[in-house]
Motif scaffolding. Structure first.
Motif, PDB file in Angstrom:
ATOM      1  N   ARG A 277     -12.151 -13.479   1.963  1.00 50.29           N
ATOM      2  CA  ARG A 277     -11.475 -12.773   1.952  1.00 50.29           C
ATOM      3  C   ARG A 277     -12.266 -11.138   1.619  1.00 50.29           C
ATOM      4  O   ARG A 277     -11.028 -10.426   1.734  1.00 50.29           O
ATOM      5  N   ARG A 278     -13.098 -11.386   0.927  1.00 44.55           N
ATOM      6  CA  ARG A 278     -13.507  -9.305   1.222  1.00 44.55           C
ATOM      7  C   ARG A 278     -13.846  -8.846   2.569  1.00 44.55           C
ATOM      8  O   ARG A 278     -13.353  -7.974   2.132  1.00 44.55           O
ATOM      9  N   PHE A 279     -13.300  -9.591   3.527  1.00 44.11           N
ATOM     10  CA  PHE A 279     -13.523  -8.922   4.511  1.00 44.11           C
ATOM     11  C   PHE A 279     -12.028  -8.807   5.384  1.00 44.11           C
ATOM     12  O   PHE A 279     -12.237  -8.005   6.038  1.00 44.11           O
ATOM     13  N   ALA A 280     -11.463 -10.134   5.100  1.00 47.99           N
ATOM     14  CA  ALA A 280     -10.105  -9.701   5.602  1.00 47.99           C
ATOM     15  C   ALA A 280      -9.364  -9.315   5.189  1.00 47.99           C
ATOM     16  O   ALA A 280      -8.244  -8.686   6.019  1.00 47.99           O
ATOM     17  N   VAL A 281      -9.110  -9.057   4.407  1.00 44.17           N
ATOM     18  CA  VAL A 281      -8.412  -8.612   3.023  1.00 44.17           C
ATOM     19  C   VAL A 281      -7.708  -7.082   3.902  1.00 44.17           C
ATOM     20  O   VAL A 281      -6.520  -6.287   4.566  1.00 44.17           O
ATOM     21  N   HIS A 282      -9.032  -5.876   4.549  1.00 45.25           N
ATOM     22  CA  HIS A 282      -9.227  -5.140   4.959  1.00 45.25           C
ATOM     23  C   HIS A 282      -8.968  -5.147   6.553  1.00 45.25           C
ATOM     24  O   HIS A 282      -7.859  -4.084   6.519  1.00 45.25           O
ATOM     25  N   TYR A 283      -8.971  -5.688   6.851  1.00 41.04           N
ATOM     26  CA  TYR A 283      -9.438  -6.079   8.547  1.00 41.04           C
ATOM     27  C   TYR A 283      -7.513  -6.618   8.158  1.00 41.04           C
ATOM     28  O   TYR A 283      -7.048  -5.931   9.575  1.00 41.04           O
ATOM     29  N   ASN A 284      -7.209  -7.993   7.555  1.00 45.90           N
ATOM     30  CA  ASN A 284      -5.649  -7.635   7.702  1.00 45.90           C
ATOM     31  C   ASN A 284      -4.212  -6.510   7.350  1.00 45.90           C
ATOM     32  O   ASN A 284      -3.471  -5.895   8.042  1.00 45.90           O
ATOM     33  N   GLN A 285      -4.600  -5.614   6.827  1.00 42.54           N
ATOM     34  CA  GLN A 285      -3.979  -4.230   5.946  1.00 42.54           C
ATOM     35  C   GLN A 285      -4.124  -3.352   7.206  1.00 42.54           C
ATOM     36  O   GLN A 285      -3.212  -3.079   7.899  1.00 42.54           O
ATOM     37  N   GLN A 286      -5.379  -3.410   8.557  1.00 45.84           N
ATOM     38  CA  GLN A 286      -4.923  -2.784   9.192  1.00 45.84           C
ATOM     39  C   GLN A 286      -4.863  -3.201  10.138  1.00 45.84           C
ATOM     40  O   GLN A 286      -4.033  -2.354  10.392  1.00 45.84           O
ATOM     41  N   ILE A 287      -4.393  -3.589  10.089  1.00 45.66           N
ATOM     42  CA  ILE A 287      -3.471  -4.642  11.426  1.00 45.66           C
ATOM     43  C   ILE A 287      -2.212  -4.666  11.201  1.00 45.66           C
ATOM     44  O   ILE A 287      -1.882  -4.020  11.856  1.00 45.66           O
ATOM     45  N   ARG A 288      -1.777  -4.913  10.478  1.00 48.29           N
ATOM     46  CA  ARG A 288      -0.250  -4.626   9.496  1.00 48.29           C
ATOM     47  C   ARG A 288       0.073  -3.370   9.311  1.00 48.29           C
ATOM     48  O   ARG A 288       1.173  -3.345  10.229  1.00 48.29           O
ATOM     49  N   SER A 289      -0.833  -2.730   9.332  1.00 49.70           N
ATOM     50  CA  SER A 289      -0.339  -1.334   9.141  1.00 49.70           C
ATOM     51  C   SER A 289      -0.338  -0.901  10.819  1.00 49.70           C
ATOM     52  O   SER A 289       0.478  -0.080  11.217  1.00 49.70           O
ATOM     53  N   ARG A 290      -1.472  -0.943  11.636  1.00 44.51           N
ATOM     54  CA  ARG A 290      -1.254  -0.543  13.214  1.00 44.51           C
ATOM     55  C   ARG A 290      -0.226  -0.958  14.403  1.00 44.51           C
ATOM     56  O   ARG A 290       0.844  -0.583  14.632  1.00 44.51           O
ATOM     57  N   LEU A 291       0.498  -2.638  13.617  1.00 39.50           N
ATOM     58  CA  LEU A 291       1.672  -3.020  14.331  1.00 39.50           C
ATOM     59  C   LEU A 291       2.202  -2.139  13.642  1.00 39.50           C
ATOM     60  O   LEU A 291       3.526  -2.612  14.797  1.00 39.50           O
ATOM     61  N   SER A 292       2.581  -1.980  12.296  1.00 38.62           N
ATOM     62  CA  SER A 292       4.113  -0.806  12.066  1.00 38.62           C
ATOM     63  C   SER A 292       4.251  -0.106  12.880  1.00 38.62           C
ATOM     64  O   SER A 292       5.105   0.877  12.955  1.00 38.62           O
ATOM     65  N   ASP A 293       2.779   1.308  12.737  1.00 40.87           N
ATOM     66  CA  ASP A 293       2.879   1.756  13.919  1.00 40.87           C
ATOM     67  C   ASP A 293       3.073   2.151  15.312  1.00 40.87           C
ATOM     68  O   ASP A 293       4.635   2.933  15.879  1.00 40.87           O
ATOM     69  N   ILE A 294       2.826   0.685  15.424  1.00 44.57           N
ATOM     70  CA  ILE A 294       3.843   0.456  17.146  1.00 44.57           C
ATOM     71  C   ILE A 294       4.714   0.004  16.838  1.00 44.57           C
ATOM     72  O   ILE A 294       5.064   0.403  18.353  1.00 44.57           O
ATOM     73  N   ASN A 295       5.606  -0.272  16.193  1.00 48.27           N
ATOM     74  CA  ASN A 295       6.936  -0.921  16.283  1.00 48.27           C
ATOM     75  C   ASN A 295       7.443   0.391  16.493  1.00 48.27           C
ATOM     76  O   ASN A 295       8.570   0.879  16.823  1.00 48.27           O
ATOM     77  N   GLY A 296       7.144   1.240  15.678  1.00 49.60           N
ATOM     78  CA  GLY A 296       7.865   2.831  14.907  1.00 49.60           C
ATOM     79  C   GLY A 296       7.980   3.455  16.343  1.00 49.60           C
ATOM     80  O   GLY A 296       8.807   4.255  16.525  1.00 49.60           O
ATOM     81  N   MET A 297       6.675   3.302  17.283  1.00 47.75           N
ATOM     82  CA  MET A 297       6.461   4.340  18.289  1.00 47.75           C
ATOM     83  C   MET A 297       7.458   3.885  18.851  1.00 47.75           C
ATOM     84  O   MET A 297       8.027   4.731  19.563  1.00 47.75           O
ATOM     85  N   ILE A 298       7.649   2.499  19.371  1.00 45.37           N
ATOM     86  CA  ILE A 298       8.656   1.538  20.424  1.00 45.37           C
ATOM     87  C   ILE A 298       9.633   2.185  20.260  1.00 45.37           C
ATOM     88  O   ILE A 298      10.951   2.783  20.947  1.00 45.37           O
ATOM     89  N   ALA A 299      10.082   1.955  18.676  1.00 46.06           N
ATOM     90  CA  ALA A 299      11.844   2.927  18.763  1.00 46.06           C
ATOM     91  C   ALA A 299      12.296   4.357  18.715  1.00 46.06           C
ATOM     92  O   ALA A 299      13.074   3.941  19.550  1.00 46.06           O
ATOM     93  N   SER A 398      -7.122 -17.270   7.729  1.00 42.85           N
ATOM     94  CA  SER A 398      -6.239 -15.870   8.502  1.00 42.85           C
ATOM     95  C   SER A 398      -4.939 -15.944   7.793  1.00 42.85           C
ATOM     96  O   SER A 398      -4.869 -14.320   7.608  1.00 42.85           O
ATOM     97  N   ASN A 399      -4.040 -16.830   7.477  1.00 44.50           N
ATOM     98  CA  ASN A 399      -2.735 -16.803   7.946  1.00 44.50           C
ATOM     99  C   ASN A 399      -2.682 -17.143   6.283  1.00 44.50           C
ATOM    100  O   ASN A 399      -1.787 -15.312   5.895  1.00 44.50           O
ATOM    101  N   MET A 400      -3.303 -17.110   5.362  1.00 41.80           N
ATOM    102  CA  MET A 400      -2.952 -16.890   3.608  1.00 41.80           C
ATOM    103  C   MET A 400      -3.406 -15.025   3.402  1.00 41.80           C
ATOM    104  O   MET A 400      -2.593 -14.296   2.994  1.00 41.80           O
ATOM    105  N   GLU A 401      -3.933 -14.287   3.987  1.00 38.49           N
ATOM    106  CA  GLU A 401      -4.753 -12.851   3.588  1.00 38.49           C
ATOM    107  C   GLU A 401      -3.472 -12.229   4.606  1.00 38.49           C
ATOM    108  O   GLU A 401      -2.662 -11.101   4.320  1.00 38.49           O
TER     109      GLU A 401
END
Length: 683
Positions: A277-299, A398-401
Motif C-alpha cells: 500500500r505504501r507504493f500503490a496509493v501514489h500510483y493509483n492516485q496518479q492513474i485515476r487522475s490521468r484517466l480523469s484528464d483523458i476523459n475530460g480531454m476526450i469530451a 491493486s483493486n482495493m487501492e
C-alpha cells in the motif's frame, strides 16, 4: 482530499444499508469455506485408514463377517474392525508393503524401520542399528485385493461425502457470489444516484473550474471501480481470513508442529499489505487522475471537433492526448511491476520454502513417527489451499487501492458544499426587480459590477448593453442567484433575494440563451422538459405563439420529431425557437433573453421579434443584446461600461443624449459617429 479513514467510514455506511444480504452472503461464504476445507480431512482418512491402513495389525478369527478376509483357509480381521467380529481376537498377523510388493507376515514386527525383501525373507533395519529377519509370503494381486475389499464400502462412503461437500460448496459459492454481486450493484446504483443528485445542488461556479469530462469520470469510472471493492475485494479478504483461520485450526487438530509452519504467514501477509500500500496509493492516485484528464480531454475534443478540424489542430490535439496517455501508461506499468513482484511469484517462493522444510523434516524423522503419510498429504493440501486465499488477497490489493482512491474522488465531489433542493413552490410574484448599490466580483477584488442600482417594474422590458465584459451577464447571474451578491442587495416585489429559496425563485423565471441547449428527446419534450404540469396543449400553444408550430409540424413526426444531443439536426434558428417556446410554456414572471437573437438569421429574427410582444406581456423582461436594433422598443436601456451603469433611458432619450449608446448605434447602422459629432460642433 478525503482521508482513508473517512473514506472507509462512508463506504461502510453504504454497505450497512444492505447489511442483511451482505451478512447472508458472508455466511454462505463461510459455509462454503468450511465445507471445502473438510476435503483434506476426508482424504487423510482415506489414505491413512482405507489405503495405508492395510498395514495395521490383523487378527485371526473363527467367524466370517462383513470385514473379515479369507486367506489360505483362515479368517482375518483388521484391528479397527475387531468390534464387528463374531468371535474374539486370535493370532496377530501383518500385511506389509516393500516397494511395490506386499507380503504376509504370520506374526508381529519387533520394531519397524527400513525394509528389504530377499526371496521369502524380510529384513528390517532400525535407525538405532538393530536388525531383524522374518519369513514372509508374497501376496498375489487377487490375495491383496481380498485384504482391500472390506475397505471399499468405507471409501465409497467417504467419496460420496466428498462429492456431496463439493455440491454444497458450489451451491454456497453461487449464493454468496450472487448476493454480493447484486448487493454491490445496488450499492453503486445508490452511490451514483447520490452523486448525480449532489451535482444538481452544486453552484454554477463549481462547474466553471471543473471540466465536464472529469465529472463524468467520477460518476461512471470511479464508482465502477468502487463496485469491485464490494464484489471482489470484500469476498477475497473475508474468504481469505476464514480460510487461514480454519486451516490453522485444522493443522492444530492434525499436529501442532504442522500448524507452526502456517502461523508465520499471518504477520508476513500483514507486512506484505503495508509495504504494498505504501507504493500503490501514489500510483493509483496518479492513474485515476490521468484517466480523469483523458476523459475530460476526450469530451472537450468531441464537443470542439468542428473547430479542431476547421483550424487543422488535429496533430496538436493528438500530441496533447498522447502526452496524457503516455503518463497514464507509465504509472500503469509501475503498478504492474509492483503487482508482479509482490503477488503470485512471491507467494510461490514462500510456499515452496515451507514445503521443502516440511518434507526435509518429515524425511529426516524430525517430526516423529506420529506424522503419517496421510497427515503429510493433508498438510500439503492445506498449505496449497492457504496459499490460494493469500494469492487472492495480494492480487486484490491493486483493486482495493484503486477502489479506495476512486472512492476518495467520489466523496470529494460529494463533499463540495451544495444547495439543498427545497420542495414546494411559492405564489407567482409580480416581478418588480430592484438592484440597490450592488457590487460583485467572481474572484477576490476583481470587481465586475460596481454600485449597480436600477428598477424594473412589472411588465417592463429592460435592455442591458455594453462591450464584452462590461457586466451584463453578471447582473442576470445575480438575479438568478447563480452567484451571491457581494455588497448591496436585490429585491423582488420588495423582498430580498437572499430570503427566497433558489428553487422557489427560479420557479417563476425563464431564460433564453444565445446558444440554446436541447436535450435528447423530442421537440415537444424539449419545450415541456417532461414537466407533468405542462400539457400537450400548452406546448402547442407556446410553439404557435413564437411562430414555430407550422415550421415543426412540417417535419416527418411533427413536434414529436426526435432531437439528438444538443439538437445537432436542427438549425440555430430552430433551436432558438424551441428555447423561446420553452420559456413561454413555463409562464415566468421574469423573462431573461441573453443574446437570444444574436445567432439567428434575419428572417427568423423577424419571426421572433413578432413573438417578443407576446412573450413580454404580463412579465418583466431583461434583454442582453449586441444588436441594438432589437431593443429599440425597450422601456429602459442600461448602458454598462467596466461594471458601472454609465447611461440609462429609452432609445429616444439615449439617442438624444448623444453619448456612448448613440455612438454604438451609429456604428452598428453603418454611420460614422465622428462625422456626426463634427457636424454638431459646426452648428
Amino acid at each position: 482530499m478525503t482521508t482513508n479513514r473517512q473514506t472507509g467510514r462512508r463506504l461502510f455506511q453504504y454497505a450497512w444499508t444492505f447489511r442483511k444480504p451482505i451478512f447472508l452472503a458472508l455466511l454462505l461464504l463461510a459455509a462454503a469455506v468450511c465445507a471445502e476445507l473438510a476435503g483434506p480431512l476426508i482424504a487423510k482418512r482415506m489414505i491413512d485408514n482405507n489405503i495405508l491402513g492395510i498395514e495395521k495389525t490383523w487378527y485371526e478369527t473363527t467367524g466370517a463377517g462383513k470385514y473379515s478376509v479369507n486367506y489360505q483357509g483362515k479368517q482375518y480381521i483388521r484391528e479397527d474392525h475387531v468390534s464387528y467380529a463374531d468371535s474374539g481376537q486370535g493370532k496377530q498377523v501383518r500385511v506389509l508393503q516393500i516397494g511395490r510388493k506386499y507380503v504376509f507376515l504370520g506374526g508381529q514386527l519387533a520394531f519397524d524401520g527400513e525394509r528389504t525383501l530377499s526371496g521369502s525373507t524380510l529384513t528390517v533395519h532400525s535407525k538405532d542399528g538393530r536388525e531383524a529377519s522374518y519369513t514372509v509370503r508374497q501376496l498375489s494381486a487377487g490375495e491383496l485385493f481380498a485384504f482391500y475389499r472390506p475397505e471399499f464400502g468405507g471409501m465409497m462412503t467417504l467419496a460420496g461425502a466428498y462429492f456431496g461437500l463439493l455440491l454444497l460448496v458450489a451451491l454456497f459459492t453461487f449464493g454468496q457470489r450472487y448476493l454480493l454481486q447484486t448487493t454491490a450493484n445496488r450499492i453503486i446504483q445508490n452511490m451514483r444516484n447520490d452523486v448525480f443528485a449532489h451535482i444538481q445542488k452544486l453552484p454554477i461556479q463549481y462547474f466553471d473550474n471543473l471540466p465536464a469530462g472529469k465529472v463524468v469520470s467520477r460518476i461512471t469510472n470511479d464508482t465502477e471501480a468502487v463496485r469491485e471493492l464490494y464484489v471482489a475485494v470484500l469476498a477475497n479478504f473475508f474468504s481469505g481470513i476464514i480460510y487461514m483461520v480454519a486451516i490453522i485450526g485444522a493443522l492444530f487438530l492434525l499436529d501442532y508442529r504442522l500448524a507452526l509452519f502456517a502461523i508465520p504467514l499471518v504477520p508476513l501477509l500483514y507486512v506484505w499489505i503495508i509495504v504494498y500500500r505504501r507504493f500503490a496509493v501514489h500510483y493509483n492516485q496518479q492513474i485515476r487522475s490521468r484517466l480523469s484528464d483523458i476523459n475530460g480531454m476526450i469530451a472537450e475534443s468531441i464537443q470542439g471537433m468542428p473547430i479542431i478540424q476547421a483550424f487543422r489542430r488535429q496533430k496538436e490535439t493528438l500530441r496533447e492526448f498522447g502526452e496524457m496517455n503516455d503518463q497514464h501508461f507509465r504509472f500503469q506499468n509501475k503498478l504492474l511491476m509492483l503487482n508482479s513482484i509482490t503477488s503470485h511469484n512471491l507467494v510461490n517462493v514462500v510456499r515452496n520454502v515451507i514445503f521443502l522444510a516440511a518434507i526435509w523434516m518429515f524425511g529426516g524423522g524430525l517430526l516423529g513417527a506420529a506424522i503419517t503419510v496421510g497427515m503429510l498429504y493433508a498438510f500439503v493440501d492445506y498449505m496449497n489451499r492457504m496459499m490460494q486465499p493469500i494469492v487472492g488477497i495480494v492480487n486484490q490489493l491493486s483493486n482495493m487501492e484503486t477502489a479506495i482512491v476512486s472512492a476518495e474522488r467520489v466523496f470529494e465531489l460529494m463533499g463540495e458544499p451544495g444547495i439543498d433542493v427545497i420542495d414546494g413552490t411559492m405564489p407567482r410574484y409580480r416581478g418588480n426587480v430592484s438592484f440597490e448599490r450592488v457590487t460583485f466580483a467572481y474572484k477576490g477584488e476583481e470587481y465586475v459590477l460596481r454600485d449597480i442600482s436600477f428598477e424594473a417594474k412589472h411588465g417592463e422590458t429592460v435592455a442591458l448593453v455594453g462591450h464584452t465584459g462590461s457586466g451584463k451577464s453578471s447582473i442576470l447571474n445575480l438575479l438568478f442567484r447563480f452567484y451571491e451578491v457581494g455588497d448591496g442587495r436585490i429585491l423582488i416585489d420588495g423582498r430580498d433575494l437572499q430570503q427566497i429559496p433558489r428553487q422557489h425563485l427560479r420557479h417563476h423565471m425563464g431564460i433564453v440563451l444565445q446558444d440554446p441547449f436541447l436535450f435528447t428527446g423530442t421537440i415537444a419534450s424539449n419545450v415541456s422538459l417532461n414537466d407533468p404540469r405542462i400539457t400537450r396543449e400548452q406546448v402547442e400553444k407556446a410553439l404557435r405563439d413564437v411562430g414555430a408550430y407550422d415550421m415543426f409540424a412540417a417535419l416527418p413526426k411533427g413536434i414529436d420529431e426526435p432531437v439528438i444531443e444538443k439538437g445537432a439536426t436542427l438549425s440555430a434558428g430552430q433551436r432558438q425557437l424551441v428555447s423561446f417556446a420553452r420559456a413561454l410554456a413555463f409562464n415566468p414572471a421574469i423573462l431573461i433573453l441573453d443574446e437570444a437573437t444574436a445567432s439567428i438569421d434575419t428572417e427568423t429574427e423577424a419571426i421572433i421579434q413578432a413573438a417578443l410582444d407576446v412573450l413580454k406581456k404580463g412579465r418583466t423582461t431583461f434583454i442582453i443584446a449586441h444588436r441594438l436594433s432589437t431593443i429599440r422598443s425597450a422601456d429602459r436601456i442600461l448602458v454598462l461600461d467596466h461594471g458601472r451603469i454609465v447611461e440609462r433611458g429609452n432609445h429616444d432619450e439615449l439617442m438624444a443624449l448623444r453619448g456612448r449608446y448613440y455612438q454604438m448605434y451609429l456604428l452598428q447602422s453603418g454611420e460614422d459617429p465622428s462625422a456626426d459629432r463634427i457636424a454638431a460642433n459646426m452648428t
